[in-house]
Design an enzyme around this catalytic site. Structure first.
Site, short mmCIF file in Angstrom:
data_model
loop_
_atom_site.label_atom_id
_atom_site.label_comp_id
_atom_site.label_asym_id
_atom_site.label_seq_id
_atom_site.Cartn_x
_atom_site.Cartn_y
_atom_site.Cartn_z
N HIS A 1 46.31 46.48 44.38
CA HIS A 1 45.50 46.41 42.65
C HIS A 1 44.86 48.49 42.98
CE1 HIS A 1 45.40 43.00 40.81
NE2 HIS A 1 45.77 42.33 42.00
N LYS B 1 37.34 52.00 29.65
CA LYS B 1 37.51 51.63 31.23
C LYS B 1 36.62 52.16 31.80
CE LYS B 1 40.94 53.42 30.33
NZ LYS B 1 42.89 53.10 30.94
N ARG B 2 36.34 51.17 33.36
CA ARG B 2 35.48 51.88 34.08
C ARG B 2 36.10 53.18 33.99
NH1 ARG B 2 33.69 48.62 37.77
NH2 ARG B 2 32.23 50.34 38.12
N LYS C 1 40.42 58.57 36.04
CA LYS C 1 40.69 57.93 35.01
C LYS C 1 40.92 58.87 34.08
CE LYS C 1 39.44 53.13 35.96
NZ LYS C 1 40.37 52.20 35.65
N THR D 1 45.73 47.33 32.42
CA THR D 1 45.61 46.14 31.63
C THR D 1 45.64 47.27 30.03
OG1 THR D 1 43.70 45.38 32.46
CG2 THR D 1 46.48 44.75 33.03
N LYS E 1 46.97 45.69 26.11
CA LYS E 1 46.23 45.28 25.56
C LYS E 1 45.95 46.17 23.93
CE LYS E 1 43.11 43.49 28.62
NZ LYS E 1 41.95 43.36 29.29
C1 NBG Z 1 43.08 47.83 39.42
C2 NBG Z 1 43.22 48.29 39.21
C3 NBG Z 1 44.43 48.55 37.39
C4 NBG Z 1 45.05 47.37 37.46
C5 NBG Z 1 43.85 45.53 37.71
C6 NBG Z 1 44.82 44.74 38.16
C7 NBG Z 1 41.20 47.22 41.59
C8 NBG Z 1 40.77 47.31 42.67
N1 NBG Z 1 42.63 47.44 40.46
O1 NBG Z 1 45.30 50.07 37.57
O2 NBG Z 1 42.80 49.65 39.28
O3 NBG Z 1 45.02 47.17 35.60
O4 NBG Z 1 43.55 47.27 39.04
O5 NBG Z 1 45.20 44.44 38.24
O6 NBG Z 1 40.10 47.42 40.60
#
Ligand code: NBG
Length: 808
Positions: free
Chosen positions: A359, A547-548, A553, A655, A659
């Site tokens: 991920h 988002k986080r 980001k 994601t 959404k």
């Molecule tokens: C996150 C990515 C995102 C991705 C999500 C789900 C982690 C390690 N990775 O870009 O930063 O959409 O995983 O795949 O949290």
């Protein structure tokens, strides 16, 4: 559709008696919490009845079982979702109304379990929903943390963390299964012994804890399949209460044994806090892996006996990122030590059973553990890993000129560390990335040596989202409009959203699209008023980044844009700005200073702008505290601009981009992650793309020709001024200046290309917002985005996993 209740009357009768028997009070005397609790218990018991049927069907047909191992499941509230999936939402709502209860109000009592950080955990939850919808026998396996990720409050602009006590009133969906508890051993030493003339290994003198499972039903849309999510809690194996200590008055000491065991499942670690070396995290990972494997094998054994060769045929174990990387060696350990298999046979079974999703390419998130810590905590597992590693090294073709480089890059044990990503790849038959670009980068860069060695293992599975939760449930106004136009088939099959394209030139329909959006904006404005006391104007453009918080980001880029627009508006009365509300939400890991300072900057800029009557008719800045699934469901439907502005190449997929697109927002983004696929599906003319591309980022980094100070000097009026304002008291009134951001940016030579992309970003924003005044054209773009978004349903993603990875 399964008939859960014969009629509304039957529901009312069952519900009333459920409320009264649980609370022990006459219905009229019960509180909303009693009523909420009883409603969930009733729906949960109905779900479990379907679960039993599902289970029988799986057994009868010998369906393959898929176990999704994830250290996070960000499931959100379940009640509304399950009512929708069971097809009884209206019936229940009406029945409750007859009893004088309001479903929406009761739903507010449901805790929103924060058992995840962000996208990774939410993806796992969407996958559970889609597996159940697709009729896959798919089960989640994770951790039951006593506290979710912290609760975020904003004090003087800054993030404050307090504990998120989501379990304080109990959690009515879960069922504790002490009968399925598993003993987990830590530490100790490995002993050799002989069994039937064969040398065997066991670990003795371990310190044990009990992993106790809690099961949560997962109700699939259509009501035919109910699976389960099993989450593990750590407890002491036996009650060791030190009475002597208690009598001395050392109360904490008296219960130390329990506290030490429970600490393992007490907290969820932030995903980006550099958690290496934290023993507790390693214990968590082993606990849910070992307990999970044990329960998977128990189920298999009860159906197929000890025919372990059949395991890959009937079981798939999917490892979500590296946190469950110990699945491979743990399965090997059990098959060899406990089931008496030979190495080669166990290895063949293991690698055919396990698959892995990566991920992230961020090096700090690819887990590594010091060998010393690891081998002390899990001595036998370490031996197994050592043997996997030795055999892997021995398998290397040493005739190739670069074999040593290749080994260095792919080794499991290196430089005194256990590298979990490499372990995951080596133990799996499939390795996938989560968007096309991400998989390309894995193959070309991050895991390129593995790709050269075993290209057949690699594949892409672009992420998806539950369109039922994030469109049908979150956005009832739009969902109704859609269903009235194209029927309700899209709930089952998101591809049917494409039928909306027919309405793209229907002005009356487009007006209704706009009206639904407006209603959602009013709903969000009310929430913001309640939560933050801020008035925002539903007639302004809602520009959303949620988002986080992370440097890549680039929330910083977004707030720089806001600062720039503010500055220009003040200096140039002719500068036209489309009235906009800039909405931010998200948490920063508690140890991530830069991310936390960015939050404080946003709130400090908000404080100045929102109180400046010269501009606040055209701009407001709004930070919504404590981002979580439940308020996300209010935010996405209200958004018009979806900010997806990561440095190209850094966001694996994203994601929230999906959404927001599905809810009709226009993506203002870089060519990164799944944004690229959004553009391919909806057409570049229906999004707004800016900035460096991933190859351009690589090239610029490699050239060494990128200089923060040059960019600063070249643009004193705009970019330069924004950067000065970090330290010249312009935004310091709330809680001080932003020297550390200034320093990070200038001394770090604009590591994330915030300054580099600044101009093209602000220009893109201006062009996009200028087009807003043509409402018909805007709503057409919005509708086109929704109509193009069906492919991002996690149902599609899960079908790809099923067909191409799990063979289920
Ligand atoms: C996150 C990515 C995102 C991705 C999500 C789900 C982690 C390690 N990775 O870009 O930063 O959409 O995983 O795949 O949290």
């Amino acid at each position: 559709m399964n008939t859960v209740f014969e009629s509304k009357e039957e529901f009312i009768e069952l519900y009333e008696s459920s409320v009264m028997s649980l609370s022990g009070k006459p219905f009229e005397d019960t509180s909303d919490i009693d009523r909420f609790d009883a409603l969930v218990k009733l729906i949960a018991s109905k779900s479990r009845a379907i679960q039993t049927e599902t289970e029988e069907r799986v057994k009868e047909t010998g369906q393959k079982r898929v176990y999704y191992f994830s250290i996070e499941f960000l499931i959100g509230r379940l009640l509304d979702n399950y009512l929708l999936n069971l097809g009884i939402r209206d019936l229940v709502k009406d029945g409750l109304a007859e009893l004088g209860c309001d479903l929406d109000a009761l739903e507010e009592y449901e805790p929103d379990p924060a058992l995840g950080n962000g996208g990774l955990g939410r993806l796992a939850a969407c996958f559970l929903d889609s597996m159940a919808h697709e009729g896959i026998a798919g089960y989640g396996n994770g951790m039951r943390y006593r506290y979710g990720l912290f609760k975020q409050e904003i004090v003087n602009g800054a993030q404050h963390e307090t504990t998120d006590e989501w379990l304080s009133h109990g959690y009515p969906w879960e069922v504790r299964r002490p009968d399925k508890a598993v003993r987990i051993g830590f530490g100790g030493r490995v002993e050799q012994y002989e069994r039937d003339g064969r040398m065997c290994f066991r670990t003795v003198d371990t310190e044990d804890v009990l992993a106790v499972p809690y099961d949560i039903p997962v109700v699939g849309y259509g009501g035919k399949t109910v699976n389960k999510l099993r989450v593990w809690s750590a407890e002491p194996v036996e009650e060791v209460f030190d009475l002597e200590a208690f009598n001395r008055g050392d109360y904490a000491d008296a219960d130390r044994h329990r506290a030490e065991a429970e600490a393992i499942s007490a907290i969820l670690y932030p995903n980006d806090a550099g958690e290496h070396g934290r023993l507790l995290r390693l214990k968590q990972e082993y606990l849910f892996v070992s307990a999970g494997i044990s329960s998977v094998l128990d189920t298999f054994r009860s159906e197929h006996g000890s025919n372990w060769q059949l395991l890959p045929e009937y079981v798939a174990i999917h490892t979500n990122d590296t946190h469950p990387a110990m699945c491979g060696p743990e399965l090997m350990r059990v098959l060899i030590d406990e089931e008496g298999l030979e190495w080669d046979e166990a290895w063949d079974i293991t690698t055919r059973t396990i698959s892995y999703t990566n991920h992230t390419i961020l090096p700090e998130a690819l887990e590594k553990w010091p060998i010393s810590t690891f081998s002390k905590l899990l001595p036998r597992l370490y031996q197994v890993i050592d043997e996997i590693s030795r055999r892997y090294r021995d398998s290397f073709d040493r005739s190739a000129h670069d074999w040593q480089d290749r080994l260095r890059a792919t080794a499991i044990l290196w430089d005194g560390e256990v590298r979990m990503a490499n372990l995951s790849v080596i133990c799996s038959h499939s390795v996938n990335g989560v968007a096309k670009l991400h998989t390309d980068i894995l193959e070309r860069e991050t895991l390129k040596d593995f790709y050269t060695l075993t290209p057949q293992k690699f594949n892409n599975k672009t992420n998806g989202i539950s369109h039922r939760r994030f469109l049908a449930e979150a956005n009832p106004a739009y969902a109704k409009l859609i269903s009235d136009a194209i029927g309700t088939g899209w709930l089952d099959n998101a591809d049917e959203l494409a039928k909306l394209a027919e309405f793209e030139n229907d002005p009356a329909f487009l007006e209704q699209v706009g009206a639904a959006k407006h209603a959602n904006k009013v709903r969000l404005a009310n929430y913001v008023k309640r939560e933050c006391g801020l008035d925002i104007d539903p007639n302004s453009i809602f520009d959303v980044q949620v988002k986080r918080f992370h440097a890549y980001k680039r929330q910083l880029l977004n707030i720089f844009k806001v600062m720039d627009i503010y500055n220009r508006r003040l200096t140039d009365p002719n500068f036209r700005v489309a009235p906009t509300t800039f909405i931010f939400s998200g948490k920063a890991a508690s140890s991530y200073a830069f991310a936390k300072e960015t939050i404080r900057l946003i709130n400090s800029v908000a404080d100045v702008i929102n109180n400046d009557s010269r501009v606040n008719n055209v701009m407001k800045v709004c930070f919504i505290p404590n981002f979580r699934v439940s308020n996300a469901q209010l935010i996405y439907p209200a958004a018009e601009i979806s900010e997806q502005i990561s440095t190209a190449g850094m966001e694996a997929s994203g994601t929230s981009n999906m959404k927001l697109m599905m809810n009709g927002a226009i993506t203002l983004g870089t060519m990164d992650g799944a944004n690229i696929e959004i553009v391919n599906l909806a057409g570049r003319e229906n999004e707004k793309i800016f900035g460096l591309t991933a190859p351009e980022v690589d090239e610029l980094r490699a050239s060494g020709m990128h200089f923060a100070w040059d960019m600063y000097n070249a643009d004193p009026e705009r970019l330069g001024r924004v950067i000065d304002e970090l330290t010249d008291n312009t935004f310091a009134a709330l809680s001080g200046d932003f020297g550390s951001i200034h320093n990070e940016l200038m001394s770090g030579n604009d590591h994330d290309f915030v300054m580099k992309d600044f101009n093209s970003y602000v220009q893109a924003w201006e062009e996009l917002t200028a087009s807003y005044s043509d409402h018909v054209a805007w709503n057409k773009m919005a509708l086109h985005n929704t109509a193009s978004s069906g492919w991002f349903s996690s149902d599609r993603t899960i079908r790809e996993y099923r067909d191409e990875i799990w063979g289920a």
